[in-house]
Design an enzyme around this catalytic site. Structure first.
Site, PDB file in Angstrom:
ATOM      1  N   TYR A 195       0.846  -1.197   0.000  1.00  0.00           N
ATOM      2  CA  TYR A 195       0.000   0.000   0.000  1.00  0.00           C
ATOM      3  C   TYR A 195       0.881   1.247   0.000  1.00  0.00           C
ATOM      4  O   TYR A 195       0.713   2.153  -0.824  1.00  0.00           O
ATOM      5  CB  TYR A 195      -0.917   0.001   1.231  1.00  0.00           C
ATOM      6  CG  TYR A 195      -1.629   1.315   1.427  1.00  0.00           C
ATOM      7  CD1 TYR A 195      -2.633   1.705   0.556  1.00  0.00           C
ATOM      8  CD2 TYR A 195      -1.280   2.183   2.470  1.00  0.00           C
ATOM      9  CE1 TYR A 195      -3.265   2.929   0.718  1.00  0.00           C
ATOM     10  CE2 TYR A 195      -1.904   3.398   2.625  1.00  0.00           C
ATOM     11  CZ  TYR A 195      -2.905   3.762   1.750  1.00  0.00           C
ATOM     12  OH  TYR A 195      -3.525   4.976   1.898  1.00  0.00           O
TER      13      TYR A 195
HETATM   14  O1  LIG Z   1      -2.381   7.246   7.592  1.00  0.00           O
HETATM   15  C1  LIG Z   1      -2.259   6.408   6.726  1.00  0.00           C
HETATM   16  O2  LIG Z   1      -1.395   6.528   5.882  1.00  0.00           O
HETATM   17  C2  LIG Z   1      -3.131   5.187   6.701  1.00  0.00           C
HETATM   18  O3  LIG Z   1      -3.960   5.181   7.864  1.00  0.00           O
HETATM   19  C3  LIG Z   1      -4.708   4.014   8.036  1.00  0.00           C
HETATM   20  O4  LIG Z   1      -3.827   2.950   8.301  1.00  0.00           O
HETATM   21  P1  LIG Z   1      -3.500   2.625   9.815  1.00  0.00           P
HETATM   22  O5  LIG Z   1      -2.818   3.780  10.480  1.00  0.00           O
HETATM   23  O6  LIG Z   1      -2.791   1.322   9.834  1.00  0.00           O
HETATM   24  O7  LIG Z   1      -4.945   2.555  10.479  1.00  0.00           O
HETATM   25  P2  LIG Z   1      -5.733   1.333  11.129  1.00  0.00           P
HETATM   26  O8  LIG Z   1      -5.761   0.161  10.237  1.00  0.00           O
HETATM   27  O9  LIG Z   1      -7.024   1.855  11.607  1.00  0.00           O
HETATM   28  O10 LIG Z   1      -4.822   0.961  12.381  1.00  0.00           O
HETATM   29  C4  LIG Z   1      -4.655   1.885  13.434  1.00  0.00           C
HETATM   30  C5  LIG Z   1      -3.736   1.324  14.480  1.00  0.00           C
HETATM   31  O11 LIG Z   1      -4.362   0.201  15.102  1.00  0.00           O
HETATM   32  C6  LIG Z   1      -3.486  -0.904  15.084  1.00  0.00           C
HETATM   33  N1  LIG Z   1      -4.317  -2.134  14.965  1.00  0.00           N
HETATM   34  C7  LIG Z   1      -4.988  -2.387  13.845  1.00  0.00           C
HETATM   35  C8  LIG Z   1      -5.779  -3.516  13.745  1.00  0.00           C
HETATM   36  C9  LIG Z   1      -5.889  -4.374  14.837  1.00  0.00           C
HETATM   37  O12 LIG Z   1      -6.593  -5.408  14.793  1.00  0.00           O
HETATM   38  N2  LIG Z   1      -5.205  -4.072  15.958  1.00  0.00           N
HETATM   39  C10 LIG Z   1      -4.415  -2.965  16.070  1.00  0.00           C
HETATM   40  O13 LIG Z   1      -3.799  -2.744  17.132  1.00  0.00           O
HETATM   41  C11 LIG Z   1      -2.560  -0.704  13.918  1.00  0.00           C
HETATM   42  O14 LIG Z   1      -1.324  -1.337  14.137  1.00  0.00           O
HETATM   43  C12 LIG Z   1      -2.416   0.811  13.919  1.00  0.00           C
HETATM   44  O15 LIG Z   1      -1.392   1.191  14.778  1.00  0.00           O
HETATM   45  C13 LIG Z   1      -5.556   3.712   6.807  1.00  0.00           C
HETATM   46  O16 LIG Z   1      -6.179   2.448   6.901  1.00  0.00           O
HETATM   47  C14 LIG Z   1      -4.761   3.812   5.529  1.00  0.00           C
HETATM   48  O17 LIG Z   1      -5.635   3.670   4.430  1.00  0.00           O
HETATM   49  C15 LIG Z   1      -4.086   5.151   5.545  1.00  0.00           C
HETATM   50  O18 LIG Z   1      -3.446   5.470   4.378  1.00  0.00           O
END
Ligand SMILES: O=C(O)[C@H]1O[C@H](OP(=O)(O)OP(=O)(O)OC[C@H]2O[C@@H](n3ccc(=O)[nH]c3=O)[C@H](O)[C@@H]2O)[C@H](O)[C@@H](O)[C@@H]1O
Length: 457
Positions: free
Chosen positions: A257
């Site tokens: 991604y």
């Molecule tokens: O800012 C960005 O560039 C990206 O932000 C998000 O990605 P992400 O930050 O990974 O957001 P989430 O998937 O909501 O995860 C948020 C946090 O929760 C954590 N997480 C996620 C899933 C889970 O089951 N448990 C958990 O602890 C992840 O490691 C992360 O630190 C978006 O999904 C992407 O499309 C976007 O481009």
């Protein structure tokens, strides 16, 4: 497959692709039961059919070279799964694109308009009196009924949404023929960091080929629009310098991604350099809020806490905290609109560069990272329920340990100033969530059949 191929949706249906994998796998196994002579006979017929198809196909290369999208005239076309075209459709497009705000109004094509950021940004533009035409392919990466509900919101605000795909060159060409867009806000993308390991192809089709398709349409337009598009904080990848600044390294992405968004930034450079397109890339930092994306952690944590299901919280290898610079949707919309307003005109015309054009990239974050455990604690307070926590080591799935935006450049150039902290933003999200997904007896929305399961995460 080329990005010019109108028949390919930019993001294939998640479930369809899984189904088709099994289907083809099954058929492959069956082939092994054929004897060699049978195989040869079948191969001969297959080759003959292919040859005949090539001769009569309207898409054979010579025909494609002869007929440009603009010269092809049909009253109604079917692209992907959606129909577009015809006098009524054209009327809707023109009317939605009409600028009501003088003298500084703009006319914007918003791609991914039924998406989270796309819906909010389209409505904000329309409220100001700008012309807005939305484009979305309503793929089922996550629950399309949520996208349909957002479409209803857009329609109420007077934004017409074209159902079609960013890889459909004919559709884009038609839209640019019908309307002199001053700007394109390109938000259509395959989002999600971890899903890239499940369906890598959709990131290439949407975030690479789809972006090229949009830039091709824009550069060919007689009056080239300025482009503002969604990159991602994930381009910082394994960068350890904090807070992340636009001048830091972005050559170590941790997921496909991230790599696809980084590729987009390089592609933007090319189109700016060759064709004089004015292009602004916005690195969004984990955007959240009402009408958000069900594949994001804050969203499915809320759903699972309410359902009494366990949630999985990632932690770093050495027990280190995982944190995100969660950014509230209204702040992101403010950044998008300010980017459109400050974008200089593209310098080219009909594919020819007339002079150097603006090329920018900005961080749009909140500037105060919050650990995921704190996110959960805030949700528990707003939901008045305890989460069943399952803490696991962060899998090697493309995630990074933390994000933290330095937004000085956006502040200086755009007047960007985030105002909503996670506590306040999540309160608004939870309020929306409870209304939208309330049990049928309590919800007006559900009575109309919109509630129910929310997930494709
Ligand atoms: O800012 C960005 O560039 C990206 O932000 C998000 O990605 P992400 O930050 O990974 O957001 P989430 O998937 O909501 O995860 C948020 C946090 O929760 C954590 N997480 C996620 C899933 C889970 O089951 N448990 C958990 O602890 C992840 O490691 C992360 O630190 C978006 O999904 C992407 O499309 C976007 O481009």
């Amino acid at each position: 497959m080329s990005y010019m191929d109108g028949a390919v949706p930019s993001i294939p249906a998640k479930f369809k692709s899984e189904k088709s994998y099994h289907h083809h796998h099954h058929r492959f196994l069956r082939w092994h039961h054929f004897s060699l002579p049978k195989l040869l006979t079948l191969s001969f017929f297959a080759a003959a059919i292919l040859f005949a198809f090539f001769l009569i196909s309207p898409h054979s290369s010579s025909t494609v070279l002869r007929s440009s999208p603009t010269t092809e005239r049909r009253s109604l076309r079917t692209s992907s799964s959606a129909a577009w075209g015809g006098p009524e459709w054209e009327k809707h497009v023109r009317s939605s694109a009409r600028i009501r705000r003088r003298p500084f109004g703009i006319s914007v094509l918003v791609t991914g308009a039924a998406g989270f950021v796309g819906t909010h940004a389209s409505i904000a533009l329309r409220r100001r009196g700008d012309g807005v035409v939305g484009l979305d392919n309503f793929n089922n990466y996550y629950d399309p009924s949520l996208k349909r509900a957002r479409q209803a919101l857009l329609s109420k605000s007077g934004v017409f949404l074209v159902e079609g795909d960013i890889n459909d060159a004919l559709l884009l060409s038609k839209l640019f023929d019908l309307v002199t867009f001053t700007h394109v806000l390109h938000l259509a993308a395959q989002a999600g960091v971890r899903y890239a390991m499940v369906n890598p192809g959709s990131y290439v089709r949407s975030n690479v080929a789809g972006l090229v398709s949009i830039l091709e349409a824009a550069r060919s337009a007689t009056s080239q629009p300025a482009i503002v598009w969604a990159s991602s904080s994930s381009v910082y990848g394994l960068n350890t310098q904090v807070p992340f600044s636009e001048s830091h390294r972005t050559d170590r992405p941790a997921s496909l991604y991230a790599a696809s968004k980084k590729a987009g930034e390089e592609i933007a450079h090319v189109y700016n350099h060759i064709y004089g397109l004015s292009i602004t890339g916005l690195r969004f930092f984990t955007v959240y809020g009402p009408w958000g994306r069900p594949d994001m952690a804050y969203f499915f944590f809320t759903r699972d806490i309410l359902a009494g299901k366990p949630i999985t919280i990632f932690e770093g290898s050495d027990g280190a905290t995982i944190a995100r610079d969660f950014t509230y949707i209204d702040d992101i919309v403010q950044g998008c609109l300010a980017s459109l307003d400050t974008a200089q005109k593209s310098t080219g015309s009909g594919g020819t560069k007339q002079g150097p054009a603006q090329l920018r990239v900005f961080n749009l974050g909140n500037t105060s990272p919050v650990p995921v455990v704190e996110l959960v604690a805030i949700l528990e307070r707003h939901l008045k329920m305890k989460a069943k926590r399952k803490v696991v080591k962060m899998p090697r799935n493309g995630d990074v340990q933390f994000t933290h935006a330095n937004t000085s450049l956006a502040k200086k150039e755009l007047g960007y100033h985030p105002t909503t902290n996670l506590q306040t933003g999540l309160k608004k999200f939870v309020k929306w969530y409870l209304t939208y997904y309330a049990p049928p007896s309590r919800s007006y929305l559900n009575k109309k059949g919109r509630g129910g399961s929310s997930t494709s995460s």
